[in-house]
Write a protein that holds these residues in place. Structure first.
Motif, PDB file in Angstrom:
ATOM      1  N   THR A 128       0.829  -1.207   0.000  1.00 32.48           N
ATOM      2  CA  THR A 128       0.000   0.000   0.000  1.00 32.48           C
ATOM      3  C   THR A 128       0.863   1.257   0.000  1.00 32.48           C
ATOM      4  OG1 THR A 128      -1.680  -1.210   1.262  1.00 32.48           O
ATOM      5  CG2 THR A 128      -1.897   1.182   1.171  1.00 32.48           C
ATOM      6  N   MET A 129       1.936   1.238   0.791  1.00 33.98           N
ATOM      7  CA  MET A 129       2.845   2.389   0.830  1.00 33.98           C
ATOM      8  C   MET A 129       3.494   2.630  -0.533  1.00 33.98           C
ATOM      9  SD  MET A 129       4.424   1.319   4.532  1.00 33.98           S
ATOM     10  CE  MET A 129       5.974   2.198   4.366  1.00 33.98           C
ATOM     11  N   ALA A 130       3.844   1.533  -1.229  1.00 35.27           N
ATOM     12  CA  ALA A 130       4.482   1.673  -2.544  1.00 35.27           C
ATOM     13  C   ALA A 130       3.521   2.263  -3.567  1.00 35.27           C
ATOM     14  CB  ALA A 130       4.995   0.319  -3.014  1.00 35.27           C
ATOM     15  N   TYR A 131       2.275   1.800  -3.563  1.00 33.25           N
ATOM     16  CA  TYR A 131       1.296   2.312  -4.512  1.00 33.25           C
ATOM     17  C   TYR A 131       0.951   3.780  -4.252  1.00 33.25           C
ATOM     18  CZ  TYR A 131       0.132  -1.890  -7.154  1.00 33.25           C
ATOM     19  OH  TYR A 131       0.186  -2.960  -8.021  1.00 33.25           O
ATOM     20  N   ARG A 132       1.143   4.199  -2.999  1.00 41.13           N
ATOM     21  CA  ARG A 132       0.849   5.596  -2.648  1.00 41.13           C
ATOM     22  C   ARG A 132       2.146   6.336  -2.317  1.00 41.13           C
ATOM     23  NH1 ARG A 132      -4.245   5.508   1.399  1.00 41.13           N
ATOM     24  NH2 ARG A 132      -4.047   7.747   0.976  1.00 41.13           N
ATOM     25  N   GLU A 133       3.188   6.010  -3.066  1.00 41.84           N
ATOM     26  CA  GLU A 133       4.504   6.599  -2.832  1.00 41.84           C
ATOM     27  C   GLU A 133       4.441   8.131  -2.887  1.00 41.84           C
ATOM     28  OE1 GLU A 133       9.048   6.497  -4.702  1.00 41.84           O
ATOM     29  OE2 GLU A 133       7.341   5.638  -5.802  1.00 41.84           O
ATOM     30  N   ARG A 136       1.072  11.455   2.024  1.00 46.98           N
ATOM     31  CA  ARG A 136       1.190  11.610   3.475  1.00 46.98           C
ATOM     32  C   ARG A 136       1.123  10.258   4.179  1.00 46.98           C
ATOM     33  NH1 ARG A 136      -2.661  16.003   6.124  1.00 46.98           N
ATOM     34  NH2 ARG A 136      -1.389  17.237   4.656  1.00 46.98           N
ATOM     35  N   PHE A 137       0.276   9.378   3.639  1.00 45.26           N
ATOM     36  CA  PHE A 137       0.178   8.034   4.216  1.00 45.26           C
ATOM     37  C   PHE A 137       1.512   7.304   4.114  1.00 45.26           C
ATOM     38  CE2 PHE A 137      -0.407   3.482   3.418  1.00 45.26           C
ATOM     39  CZ  PHE A 137      -1.039   3.095   4.587  1.00 45.26           C
ATOM     40  N   ASP A 138       2.161   7.392   2.983  1.00 40.82           N
ATOM     41  CA  ASP A 138       3.460   6.738   2.784  1.00 40.82           C
ATOM     42  C   ASP A 138       4.508   7.288   3.745  1.00 40.82           C
ATOM     43  OD1 ASP A 138       5.567   5.242   1.625  1.00 40.82           O
ATOM     44  OD2 ASP A 138       6.070   6.925   0.326  1.00 40.82           O
ATOM     45  N   GLY A 139       4.567   8.592   3.893  1.00 43.22           N
ATOM     46  CA  GLY A 139       5.568   9.189   4.779  1.00 43.22           C
ATOM     47  C   GLY A 139       5.342   8.837   6.231  1.00 43.22           C
ATOM     48  N   SER A 140       4.095   8.951   6.699  1.00 47.47           N
ATOM     49  CA  SER A 140       3.811   8.636   8.105  1.00 47.47           C
ATOM     50  C   SER A 140       3.985   7.152   8.381  1.00 47.47           C
ATOM     51  CB  SER A 140       2.395   9.090   8.466  1.00 47.47           C
ATOM     52  OG  SER A 140       1.438   8.443   7.635  1.00 47.47           O
ATOM     53  N   SER A 141       3.586   6.282   7.450  1.00 51.24           N
ATOM     54  CA  SER A 141       3.732   4.840   7.638  1.00 51.24           C
ATOM     55  C   SER A 141       5.202   4.431   7.671  1.00 51.24           C
ATOM     56  CB  SER A 141       3.000   4.082   6.528  1.00 51.24           C
ATOM     57  OG  SER A 141       1.624   4.352   6.546  1.00 51.24           O
ATOM     58  N   THR A 142       6.020   5.071   6.859  1.00 49.68           N
ATOM     59  CA  THR A 142       7.455   4.780   6.865  1.00 49.68           C
ATOM     60  C   THR A 142       8.082   5.141   8.202  1.00 49.68           C
ATOM     61  OG1 THR A 142       7.592   5.186   4.475  1.00 49.68           O
ATOM     62  CG2 THR A 142       9.644   5.274   5.729  1.00 49.68           C
ATOM     63  N   ALA A 220       7.429  -4.387   6.165  1.00 47.70           N
ATOM     64  CA  ALA A 220       6.763  -3.300   5.441  1.00 47.70           C
ATOM     65  C   ALA A 220       7.766  -2.484   4.634  1.00 47.70           C
ATOM     66  CB  ALA A 220       6.009  -2.411   6.430  1.00 47.70           C
ATOM     67  N   LEU A 221       8.882  -2.137   5.246  1.00 46.15           N
ATOM     68  CA  LEU A 221       9.900  -1.344   4.545  1.00 46.15           C
ATOM     69  C   LEU A 221      10.511  -2.134   3.393  1.00 46.15           C
ATOM     70  CD1 LEU A 221      11.661   0.271   7.633  1.00 46.15           C
ATOM     71  CD2 LEU A 221      10.097   1.384   6.027  1.00 46.15           C
ATOM     72  N   GLY A 222      10.753  -3.430   3.622  1.00 39.11           N
ATOM     73  CA  GLY A 222      11.299  -4.261   2.554  1.00 39.11           C
ATOM     74  C   GLY A 222      10.334  -4.411   1.395  1.00 39.11           C
ATOM     75  N   MET A 223       9.054  -4.643   1.709  1.00 42.90           N
ATOM     76  CA  MET A 223       8.048  -4.791   0.663  1.00 42.90           C
ATOM     77  C   MET A 223       7.860  -3.484  -0.095  1.00 42.90           C
ATOM     78  SD  MET A 223       6.037  -6.915  -0.792  1.00 42.90           S
ATOM     79  CE  MET A 223       4.570  -7.010  -1.800  1.00 42.90           C
ATOM     80  N   ARG A 224       7.908  -2.365   0.601  1.00 42.18           N
ATOM     81  CA  ARG A 224       7.773  -1.059  -0.056  1.00 42.18           C
ATOM     82  C   ARG A 224       8.895  -0.857  -1.079  1.00 42.18           C
ATOM     83  NH1 ARG A 224      10.035   3.916   0.300  1.00 42.18           N
ATOM     84  NH2 ARG A 224       8.668   5.726  -0.129  1.00 42.18           N
TER      85      ARG A 224
END
Length: 343
Positions: A128-133, A136-142, A220-224
Protein backbone atom coordinates in the motif's frame (compact mmCIF):
# COMPACT_ATOMS: atom_id res chain seq x y z
CA UNK A 1 23.63 -26.31 -10.27
CA UNK A 2 24.80 -29.51 -8.62
CA UNK A 3 28.00 -27.78 -7.61
CA UNK A 4 25.97 -24.99 -6.00
CA UNK A 5 23.92 -27.48 -3.95
CA UNK A 6 27.06 -29.38 -2.99
CA UNK A 7 28.79 -26.21 -1.81
CA UNK A 8 25.80 -25.11 0.26
CA UNK A 9 25.45 -28.58 1.82
CA UNK A 10 29.13 -28.63 2.69
CA UNK A 11 28.86 -25.16 4.24
CA UNK A 12 25.88 -26.29 6.34
CA UNK A 13 27.72 -29.40 7.57
CA UNK A 14 30.81 -27.37 8.48
CA UNK A 15 28.65 -24.82 10.30
CA UNK A 16 26.87 -27.48 12.37
CA UNK A 17 30.20 -29.13 13.15
CA UNK A 18 31.63 -25.76 14.22
CA UNK A 19 28.61 -25.18 16.48
CA UNK A 20 29.11 -28.55 18.16
CA UNK A 21 32.79 -27.77 18.67
CA UNK A 22 31.98 -24.33 20.05
CA UNK A 23 29.46 -25.83 22.46
CA UNK A 24 32.06 -28.29 23.74
CA UNK A 25 34.68 -25.65 24.45
CA UNK A 26 32.13 -23.25 25.90
CA UNK A 27 31.27 -25.92 28.44
CA UNK A 28 34.93 -26.24 29.40
CA UNK A 29 35.53 -22.47 29.57
CA UNK A 30 32.53 -21.60 31.75
CA UNK A 31 33.55 -19.97 35.10
CA UNK A 32 34.46 -22.55 37.68
CA UNK A 33 34.14 -25.41 35.20
CA UNK A 34 30.84 -27.28 34.90
CA UNK A 35 32.38 -30.59 35.93
CA UNK A 36 33.82 -29.13 39.15
CA UNK A 37 30.60 -27.28 39.89
CA UNK A 38 28.49 -30.38 39.35
CA UNK A 39 30.89 -32.51 41.40
CA UNK A 40 30.66 -30.04 44.30
CA UNK A 41 26.87 -29.95 44.03
CA UNK A 42 26.59 -33.75 44.08
CA UNK A 43 29.01 -34.02 46.98
CA UNK A 44 27.05 -31.51 49.03
CA UNK A 45 23.62 -32.99 48.31
CA UNK A 46 24.72 -36.65 48.49
CA UNK A 47 27.40 -36.98 51.20
CA UNK A 48 27.16 -40.78 51.09
CA UNK A 49 28.21 -41.07 47.43
CA UNK A 50 31.70 -42.30 46.67
CA UNK A 51 34.03 -40.42 44.34
CA UNK A 52 33.60 -43.10 41.69
CA UNK A 53 29.80 -42.73 41.83
CA UNK A 54 30.10 -38.94 41.64
CA UNK A 55 32.41 -39.22 38.62
CA UNK A 56 29.92 -41.52 36.85
CA UNK A 57 27.07 -39.11 37.64
CA UNK A 58 29.08 -36.18 36.28
CA UNK A 59 29.92 -38.15 33.14
CA UNK A 60 26.26 -39.09 32.62
CA UNK A 61 24.93 -35.56 33.05
CA UNK A 62 27.62 -33.66 31.14
CA UNK A 63 28.04 -36.20 28.35
CA UNK A 64 31.81 -36.41 28.84
CA UNK A 65 34.33 -38.08 31.14
CA UNK A 66 35.77 -35.28 33.33
CA UNK A 67 39.07 -37.10 34.00
CA UNK A 68 39.74 -38.19 30.41
CA UNK A 69 42.09 -36.31 28.04
CA UNK A 70 40.55 -33.40 26.15
CA UNK A 71 40.56 -35.12 22.76
CA UNK A 72 38.81 -38.17 24.24
CA UNK A 73 36.17 -35.95 25.86
CA UNK A 74 35.68 -34.17 22.55
CA UNK A 75 35.22 -37.40 20.58
CA UNK A 76 32.80 -38.79 23.19
CA UNK A 77 30.86 -35.51 23.20
CA UNK A 78 30.44 -35.45 19.40
CA UNK A 79 29.48 -39.13 19.39
CA UNK A 80 26.78 -38.53 22.01
CA UNK A 81 25.41 -35.52 20.13
CA UNK A 82 25.19 -37.46 16.87
CA UNK A 83 23.12 -40.05 18.76
CA UNK A 84 20.79 -37.37 20.11
CA UNK A 85 22.13 -37.61 23.64
CA UNK A 86 22.44 -34.10 25.10
CA UNK A 87 23.01 -35.23 28.67
CA UNK A 88 20.86 -35.01 31.79
CA UNK A 89 19.34 -31.84 33.20
CA UNK A 90 20.24 -31.32 36.85
CA UNK A 91 17.40 -28.89 37.51
CA UNK A 92 14.56 -30.61 35.63
CA UNK A 93 15.37 -34.21 36.64
CA UNK A 94 15.01 -35.35 33.04
CA UNK A 95 17.12 -35.72 29.93
CA UNK A 96 17.96 -32.50 28.13
CA UNK A 97 16.51 -33.93 24.89
CA UNK A 98 13.12 -34.55 26.54
CA UNK A 99 13.06 -31.04 28.07
CA UNK A 100 13.82 -29.45 24.70
CA UNK A 101 11.31 -31.71 22.93
CA UNK A 102 8.62 -30.53 25.33
CA UNK A 103 9.55 -26.84 25.06
CA UNK A 104 10.37 -26.50 21.35
CA UNK A 105 6.77 -26.80 20.02
CA UNK A 106 5.68 -23.91 22.26
CA UNK A 107 8.53 -21.66 21.13
CA UNK A 108 7.81 -22.53 17.49
CA UNK A 109 4.11 -21.87 18.10
CA UNK A 110 4.72 -18.38 19.50
CA UNK A 111 7.47 -17.31 17.12
CA UNK A 112 5.84 -18.88 14.07
CA UNK A 113 2.50 -17.19 14.81
CA UNK A 114 4.22 -13.85 15.38
CA UNK A 115 6.19 -14.17 12.14
CA UNK A 116 3.07 -15.08 10.15
CA UNK A 117 1.09 -12.12 11.52
CA UNK A 118 4.00 -9.71 11.02
CA UNK A 119 4.64 -10.97 7.48
CA UNK A 120 1.01 -10.59 6.36
CA UNK A 121 0.63 -7.15 7.96
CA UNK A 122 4.05 -6.02 6.74
CA UNK A 123 3.70 -6.97 3.08
CA UNK A 124 0.17 -5.55 2.99
CA UNK A 125 1.31 -2.24 4.46
CA UNK A 126 4.43 -2.18 2.29
CA UNK A 127 2.48 -2.73 -0.91
CA UNK A 128 0.00 0.00 0.00
CA UNK A 129 2.84 2.39 0.83
CA UNK A 130 4.48 1.67 -2.54
CA UNK A 131 1.30 2.31 -4.51
CA UNK A 132 0.85 5.60 -2.65
CA UNK A 133 4.50 6.60 -2.83
CA UNK A 134 5.11 10.20 -1.84
CA UNK A 135 1.73 10.62 -0.14
CA UNK A 136 1.19 11.61 3.48
CA UNK A 137 0.18 8.03 4.22
CA UNK A 138 3.46 6.74 2.78
CA UNK A 139 5.57 9.19 4.78
CA UNK A 140 3.81 8.64 8.11
CA UNK A 141 3.73 4.84 7.64
CA UNK A 142 7.46 4.78 6.87
CA UNK A 143 8.25 6.72 10.04
CA UNK A 144 6.02 4.44 12.13
CA UNK A 145 7.57 1.32 10.58
CA UNK A 146 11.09 2.51 11.36
CA UNK A 147 10.17 3.39 14.94
CA UNK A 148 8.35 0.10 15.59
CA UNK A 149 11.21 -1.90 14.10
CA UNK A 150 13.79 -0.07 16.23
CA UNK A 151 12.35 -0.91 19.67
CA UNK A 152 13.39 -4.30 21.18
CA UNK A 153 10.59 -6.81 21.58
CA UNK A 154 11.13 -7.14 25.33
CA UNK A 155 10.28 -3.43 25.73
CA UNK A 156 6.94 -4.09 24.09
CA UNK A 157 6.64 -7.18 26.25
CA UNK A 158 7.15 -5.29 29.51
CA UNK A 159 4.65 -2.59 28.47
CA UNK A 160 2.04 -5.15 27.39
CA UNK A 161 2.58 -7.18 30.53
CA UNK A 162 2.00 -4.13 32.72
CA UNK A 163 -0.93 -2.72 30.72
CA UNK A 164 -2.86 -5.80 29.55
CA UNK A 165 -1.68 -8.24 32.21
CA UNK A 166 -1.75 -6.29 35.46
CA UNK A 167 -3.73 -3.08 34.85
CA UNK A 168 -6.64 -4.29 32.70
CA UNK A 169 -6.11 -8.04 33.35
CA UNK A 170 -7.06 -8.97 29.78
CA UNK A 171 -4.48 -11.73 29.34
CA UNK A 172 -2.73 -14.10 31.78
CA UNK A 173 0.76 -13.11 32.86
CA UNK A 174 2.46 -16.50 32.52
CA UNK A 175 2.19 -20.17 31.62
CA UNK A 176 1.34 -22.05 28.45
CA UNK A 177 -2.32 -22.74 29.31
CA UNK A 178 -4.68 -22.60 32.28
CA UNK A 179 -4.45 -25.16 35.06
CA UNK A 180 -7.96 -26.53 34.48
CA UNK A 181 -7.47 -27.11 30.75
CA UNK A 182 -6.47 -30.56 29.54
CA UNK A 183 -3.94 -30.48 26.65
CA UNK A 184 -5.88 -32.07 23.79
CA UNK A 185 -5.09 -32.24 20.07
CA UNK A 186 -7.49 -34.84 18.72
CA UNK A 187 -9.59 -34.64 15.55
CA UNK A 188 -12.13 -36.93 17.20
CA UNK A 189 -12.54 -34.50 20.12
CA UNK A 190 -13.07 -31.15 18.37
CA UNK A 191 -14.65 -29.37 21.33
CA UNK A 192 -11.79 -30.21 23.70
CA UNK A 193 -9.22 -29.44 21.01
CA UNK A 194 -10.73 -26.01 20.28
CA UNK A 195 -10.88 -25.22 23.98
CA UNK A 196 -7.21 -26.12 24.41
CA UNK A 197 -6.04 -24.24 21.29
CA UNK A 198 -8.06 -21.17 22.26
CA UNK A 199 -6.68 -21.21 25.78
CA UNK A 200 -3.13 -21.64 24.48
CA UNK A 201 -3.60 -18.66 22.13
CA UNK A 202 -4.98 -16.61 25.03
CA UNK A 203 -1.83 -17.31 27.06
CA UNK A 204 0.48 -16.71 24.09
CA UNK A 205 -1.25 -13.54 22.86
CA UNK A 206 1.08 -11.04 24.53
CA UNK A 207 4.35 -12.80 23.56
CA UNK A 208 3.09 -13.10 19.97
CA UNK A 209 2.05 -9.44 19.88
CA UNK A 210 5.38 -8.31 21.36
CA UNK A 211 7.36 -10.02 18.59
CA UNK A 212 4.93 -9.06 15.81
CA UNK A 213 5.04 -5.37 16.76
CA UNK A 214 8.78 -5.31 16.14
CA UNK A 215 8.95 -7.53 13.07
CA UNK A 216 6.19 -6.12 10.85
CA UNK A 217 8.00 -2.81 10.32
CA UNK A 218 10.97 -4.48 8.66
CA UNK A 219 8.72 -6.45 6.32
CA UNK A 220 6.76 -3.30 5.44
CA UNK A 221 9.90 -1.34 4.54
CA UNK A 222 11.30 -4.26 2.55
CA UNK A 223 8.05 -4.79 0.66
CA UNK A 224 7.77 -1.06 -0.06
CA UNK A 225 11.27 -0.94 -1.57
CA UNK A 226 10.75 -4.09 -3.64
CA UNK A 227 7.35 -2.94 -4.91
CA UNK A 228 8.64 0.49 -5.95
CA UNK A 229 11.46 -1.21 -7.86
CA UNK A 230 9.02 -3.57 -9.61
CA UNK A 231 6.63 -0.73 -10.43
CA UNK A 232 9.38 0.89 -12.49
CA UNK A 233 9.95 -2.17 -14.70
CA UNK A 234 9.17 -1.99 -18.41
CA UNK A 235 7.04 -5.15 -18.45
CA UNK A 236 4.47 -3.44 -16.21
CA UNK A 237 4.04 -0.66 -18.74
CA UNK A 238 3.56 -3.30 -21.44
CA UNK A 239 0.94 -5.05 -19.28
CA UNK A 240 -0.91 -1.78 -18.79
CA UNK A 241 -0.80 -1.01 -22.51
CA UNK A 242 -2.23 -4.46 -23.23
CA UNK A 243 -5.22 -3.50 -21.09
CA UNK A 244 -4.73 -6.09 -18.34
CA UNK A 245 -6.89 -5.46 -15.24
CA UNK A 246 -5.13 -3.45 -12.53
CA UNK A 247 -5.99 -6.12 -9.94
CA UNK A 248 -4.20 -8.77 -12.00
CA UNK A 249 -1.20 -6.50 -12.49
CA UNK A 250 -1.04 -5.73 -8.76
CA UNK A 251 -1.30 -9.33 -7.60
CA UNK A 252 0.42 -11.36 -10.32
CA UNK A 253 3.16 -9.03 -11.46
CA UNK A 254 3.87 -6.53 -8.69
CA UNK A 255 2.96 -8.50 -5.59
CA UNK A 256 4.54 -11.80 -6.64
CA UNK A 257 7.82 -10.32 -7.84
CA UNK A 258 8.13 -8.04 -4.81
CA UNK A 259 7.49 -10.83 -2.28
CA UNK A 260 9.92 -13.37 -3.79
CA UNK A 261 13.13 -11.61 -2.63
CA UNK A 262 11.75 -11.62 0.95
CA UNK A 263 11.44 -15.42 1.06
CA UNK A 264 15.05 -15.97 2.12
CA UNK A 265 14.89 -13.38 4.87
CA UNK A 266 11.66 -14.92 6.17
CA UNK A 267 13.30 -18.30 6.77
CA UNK A 268 16.38 -16.69 8.29
CA UNK A 269 14.21 -14.47 10.51
CA UNK A 270 12.35 -17.53 11.80
CA UNK A 271 15.65 -19.10 12.81
CA UNK A 272 16.84 -15.96 14.58
CA UNK A 273 13.47 -15.48 16.29
CA UNK A 274 13.98 -18.81 18.04
CA UNK A 275 17.17 -17.36 19.48
CA UNK A 276 15.37 -14.15 20.34
CA UNK A 277 12.86 -16.09 22.42
CA UNK A 278 15.31 -16.15 25.33
CA UNK A 279 14.34 -12.75 26.74
CA UNK A 280 10.69 -12.57 25.68
CA UNK A 281 9.89 -15.94 27.26
CA UNK A 282 11.48 -14.81 30.50
CA UNK A 283 9.40 -11.63 30.51
CA UNK A 284 6.16 -13.62 30.25
CA UNK A 285 7.31 -16.70 32.20
CA UNK A 286 6.48 -18.74 29.10
CA UNK A 287 8.20 -22.16 29.31
CA UNK A 288 9.81 -22.45 25.90
CA UNK A 289 13.39 -23.14 24.84
CA UNK A 290 14.62 -19.66 25.69
CA UNK A 291 13.00 -19.85 29.11
CA UNK A 292 14.79 -23.10 29.93
CA UNK A 293 18.10 -21.73 28.67
CA UNK A 294 17.98 -18.93 31.24
CA UNK A 295 16.73 -21.34 33.90
CA UNK A 296 19.72 -23.56 33.16
CA UNK A 297 22.06 -20.59 33.48
CA UNK A 298 20.54 -19.46 36.79
CA UNK A 299 20.65 -22.94 38.31
CA UNK A 300 24.09 -23.77 36.85
CA UNK A 301 22.44 -26.51 34.81
CA UNK A 302 25.11 -26.51 32.13
CA UNK A 303 23.83 -29.50 30.10
CA UNK A 304 20.41 -27.88 29.71
CA UNK A 305 21.82 -24.46 28.89
CA UNK A 306 24.25 -25.77 26.29
CA UNK A 307 21.68 -28.17 24.83
CA UNK A 308 19.26 -25.32 24.14
CA UNK A 309 22.09 -23.18 22.76
CA UNK A 310 23.09 -25.99 20.43
CA UNK A 311 19.55 -26.56 19.15
CA UNK A 312 18.91 -22.85 18.54
CA UNK A 313 22.15 -22.26 16.64
CA UNK A 314 21.69 -25.39 14.52
CA UNK A 315 18.15 -24.22 13.74
CA UNK A 316 19.52 -20.93 12.41
CA UNK A 317 22.08 -22.79 10.28
CA UNK A 318 19.42 -25.12 8.87
CA UNK A 319 17.09 -22.19 8.12
CA UNK A 320 19.81 -20.45 6.11
CA UNK A 321 20.61 -23.72 4.33
CA UNK A 322 16.97 -24.32 3.36
CA UNK A 323 16.63 -20.74 2.17
CA UNK A 324 19.66 -21.15 -0.09
CA UNK A 325 18.44 -24.43 -1.57
CA UNK A 326 14.80 -23.55 -2.13
CA UNK A 327 15.00 -19.94 -3.28
CA UNK A 328 16.05 -20.94 -6.78
CA UNK A 329 13.04 -23.26 -7.02
CA UNK A 330 10.50 -20.48 -6.38
CA UNK A 331 12.37 -17.77 -8.29
CA UNK A 332 13.86 -19.01 -11.60
CA UNK A 333 15.79 -15.75 -11.96
CA UNK A 334 18.01 -16.76 -9.04
CA UNK A 335 18.66 -20.17 -10.64
CA UNK A 336 19.70 -18.52 -13.84
CA UNK A 337 22.27 -16.28 -12.14
CA UNK A 338 23.35 -18.21 -9.07
CA UNK A 339 23.94 -21.78 -10.01
CA UNK A 340 24.73 -22.14 -13.64
CA UNK A 341 24.66 -25.44 -15.45
CA UNK A 342 25.58 -28.78 -13.99
CA UNK A 343 29.24 -28.62 -13.21
Amino acid sequence: MRRYYLERTLQAVITVFAVMTLAFFMIRLLPGGPADALRAQLTQSNPGMSQAEITRAVQSQLNLAPDAPTYVQYIDYLGSLLQGNLGESTSQSASVASVIAGAAPWTIFVMGSALLIAFVVGISMGATMAYREGSRFDGSSTVVSILMNSIPNYIYGILLLWLLGYVFKVFPTGGRFSAGVEPTLNVFAPAETLQFVGNALWHAAMPILSVALVTWGGWALGMRGNSIQVLGEDYLRVAQLRGLPSRRIALRYVGRNAVLPMYTSMLITLGFLLGGSVIIEQVFSYPGMGYYMIEGLNSRDYPLMMGVFLVITITVAVAVYLADLTYGLIDPRASATGGGADE
